[in-house]
Design an enzyme around this catalytic site. Structure first.
Site, mmCIF file in Angstrom:
data_model
loop_
_atom_site.group_PDB
_atom_site.id
_atom_site.type_symbol
_atom_site.label_atom_id
_atom_site.label_comp_id
_atom_site.label_asym_id
_atom_site.label_seq_id
_atom_site.Cartn_x
_atom_site.Cartn_y
_atom_site.Cartn_z
ATOM 1 N N LYS A 193 -0.284 -32.407 -10.224
ATOM 2 C CA LYS A 193 -1.585 -31.642 -9.687
ATOM 3 C C LYS A 193 -1.362 -31.253 -8.433
ATOM 4 O O LYS A 193 -1.201 -32.052 -7.432
ATOM 5 C CB LYS A 193 -2.693 -32.474 -9.974
ATOM 6 C CG LYS A 193 -3.875 -31.669 -9.210
ATOM 7 C CD LYS A 193 -5.380 -32.360 -9.751
ATOM 8 C CE LYS A 193 -6.460 -31.850 -9.008
ATOM 9 N NZ LYS A 193 -7.651 -32.418 -9.311
ATOM 10 N N GLU A 231 6.720 -37.980 -10.007
ATOM 11 C CA GLU A 231 5.127 -38.258 -10.267
ATOM 12 C C GLU A 231 5.071 -38.458 -11.706
ATOM 13 O O GLU A 231 4.414 -39.379 -12.053
ATOM 14 C CB GLU A 231 4.344 -36.836 -9.899
ATOM 15 C CG GLU A 231 3.978 -36.671 -8.377
ATOM 16 C CD GLU A 231 2.974 -37.446 -7.748
ATOM 17 O OE1 GLU A 231 2.450 -38.336 -8.615
ATOM 18 O OE2 GLU A 231 2.650 -37.228 -6.621
ATOM 19 N N LYS A 246 -0.956 -28.989 -13.830
ATOM 20 C CA LYS A 246 -2.163 -28.111 -13.530
ATOM 21 C C LYS A 246 -1.875 -27.800 -12.021
ATOM 22 O O LYS A 246 -1.409 -28.375 -11.044
ATOM 23 C CB LYS A 246 -3.290 -29.336 -13.243
ATOM 24 C CG LYS A 246 -4.830 -28.708 -12.592
ATOM 25 C CD LYS A 246 -5.473 -29.842 -12.841
ATOM 26 C CE LYS A 246 -6.988 -29.253 -12.154
ATOM 27 N NZ LYS A 246 -7.858 -30.303 -11.795
HETATM 28 C C1 PBG Z 1 -11.534 -33.147 -9.578
HETATM 29 C C2 PBG Z 1 -10.821 -32.106 -10.444
HETATM 30 C C3 PBG Z 1 -10.833 -30.621 -10.049
HETATM 31 C C4 PBG Z 1 -10.261 -29.833 -11.077
HETATM 32 C C5 PBG Z 1 -10.340 -30.653 -12.106
HETATM 33 N N1 PBG Z 1 -10.507 -32.142 -11.803
HETATM 34 C C6 PBG Z 1 -10.842 -30.156 -8.503
HETATM 35 C C7 PBG Z 1 -9.933 -30.509 -7.458
HETATM 36 O O1 PBG Z 1 -9.142 -31.093 -7.409
HETATM 37 O O2 PBG Z 1 -10.480 -29.784 -6.314
HETATM 38 C C8 PBG Z 1 -9.874 -28.335 -11.073
HETATM 39 C C9 PBG Z 1 -10.081 -27.736 -12.492
HETATM 40 C C10 PBG Z 1 -10.288 -26.362 -12.382
HETATM 41 O O3 PBG Z 1 -10.100 -25.639 -11.412
HETATM 42 O O4 PBG Z 1 -10.470 -25.781 -13.407
HETATM 43 N N2 PBG Z 1 -10.650 -33.611 -8.679
#
Ligand code: PBG
Length: 324
Positions: A193, A231, A246
């Site tokens: 992520k 990771e 992601k």
């Molecule tokens: C929570 C989370 C986020 C997203 C999914 N879980 C936001 C972030 O990390 O700031 C983002 C999902 C999206 O942009 O559709 N941490």
């Protein structure tokens, strides 16, 4: 003599015969924002077509999904009250715990995935517990994540998806689940992520933007390419069952790498900013929305994704139904 590649493109039947990438409704995971309160159905300004629902109105959304043949949902919660330590996130009757119980009872066929993170529940908007300098404390945060995961499991969740990016959270959550007898709750780790501006619209949707600073000390730096594999390896060692990559669209190289290197289901998370960009251009009439959305879905599958988390899931299901 040169090879005539065009021979395999001569007709629709020929092209369909040789294709080897498929998108189906079964691949789709639809994110749902559940807000604590009553009679709420609010459209998210930066994500036209996506709404925040209170539990008393969630049937509308769930019925639409059933109708379209979408079976998997990812839940995000927006609590009424936030505090420094995200205490609302693990309450037995918290917004997500109530949602899980309600959906399991009334719509038992859905696969329910619960996003585990603190940022929607902290007053400062960071994904964990802060020290006096505003740094997110890793090991203290793990304790909270363990409590959230356990509360979801008790409510009946099928899959837990930790998105906080603390080190060791998969191990912590696996241990908590095992110790409490939840042997069949799967872990879908947001292992890869990145710290990304593509999450901007989500933070409007979930009221979770950090009040100061950014998430760069815990989410990955997109200028460094070497830690993705590490990771993933680490999370698999700790007990992850699925790996999320992601954002998706700008990270297809990483998705492909993960898919090539590990025998594990890979999930593409096409995030809020990807939805908003496509939707905005579509609303302007500048692109062919259906064609562009489907091209993106095929790209995720081609890069090795087994499934796709997308705010476009309902549209994709409709498009697929049209061509049935
Ligand atoms: C929570 C989370 C986020 C997203 C999914 N879980 C936001 C972030 O990390 O700031 C983002 C999902 C999206 O942009 O559709 N941490």
């Amino acid at each position: 003599m040169y090879k005539r590649h065009r021979k395999l493109r001569t007709s629709a039947v020929m092209r369909n015969l040789v294709k080897d990438v498929y998108v189906s409704k079964e691949d789709l995971i639809y994110p749902i924002f559940v807000e604590e309160g009553e009679n709420i159905k609010n459209e998210i300004e930066s994500m036209p077509g996506i709404f925040r629902y209170s539990l008393d109105r969630i049937d509308e959304e769930l019925d639409a999904l059933v109708e379209l043949g979408i079976n998997s949902i990812l839940l995000f919660g927006i609590p009424k009250h936030k505090d420094e330590c995200a205490t609302e996130s693990y309450k037995e009757d918290g917004v997500i715990q109530n949602a899980i119980r309600y959906i399991k009872k009334n719509y038992p066929n859905f696969l329910i995935i619960g996003d585990v993170c603190c940022c929607e529940y902290t007053s400062h908007g960071h994904c964990g517990i802060l020290d006096e300098n505003g740094y997110v404390k890793n090991d203290e945060t793990l304790e909270v994540l363990g409590k959230i995961a356990l509360s979801y499991a008790k409510a009946g969740v099928d899959v837990i998806a930790p998105s906080d990016m603390m080190d060791g959270r998969i191990q912590k959550i696996s241990q908590v689940l095992e110790k409490n007898g939840f042997h069949n709750v799967a872990l879908m780790s947001y292992a890869v992520k990145y710290s990304s501006a593509f999450y901007g619209p989500f933070r409007d949707a979930a009221d979770s933007a950090p009040k100061f600073g950014n998430r760069k000390t815990y989410q990955m730096d997109f200028r460094y390419s070497k830690d993705a594999i590490d990771e993933v390896r680490e999370d698999l060692k700790q007990g992850a069952d699925f790996i999320i990559v992601k954002p998706a669209l700008s990270y297809l190289d990483v998705m492909q790498k993960v898919s090539n290197n590990f025998n594990v289901p890979v999930i593409a998370y096409s995030v809020s900013g990807e939805y908003s960009m496509t939707k905005a251009a579509a609303l302007k009439g500048w692109i062919d929305e259906k064609a562009i959305v489907m091209e993106q879905m095929y790209a995720f599958k081609r890069a090795g994704a087994n499934a796709i988390i997308t705010y476009y899931a309902k549209d994709v299901a409709k498009y697929l139904n049209e061509s049935d």
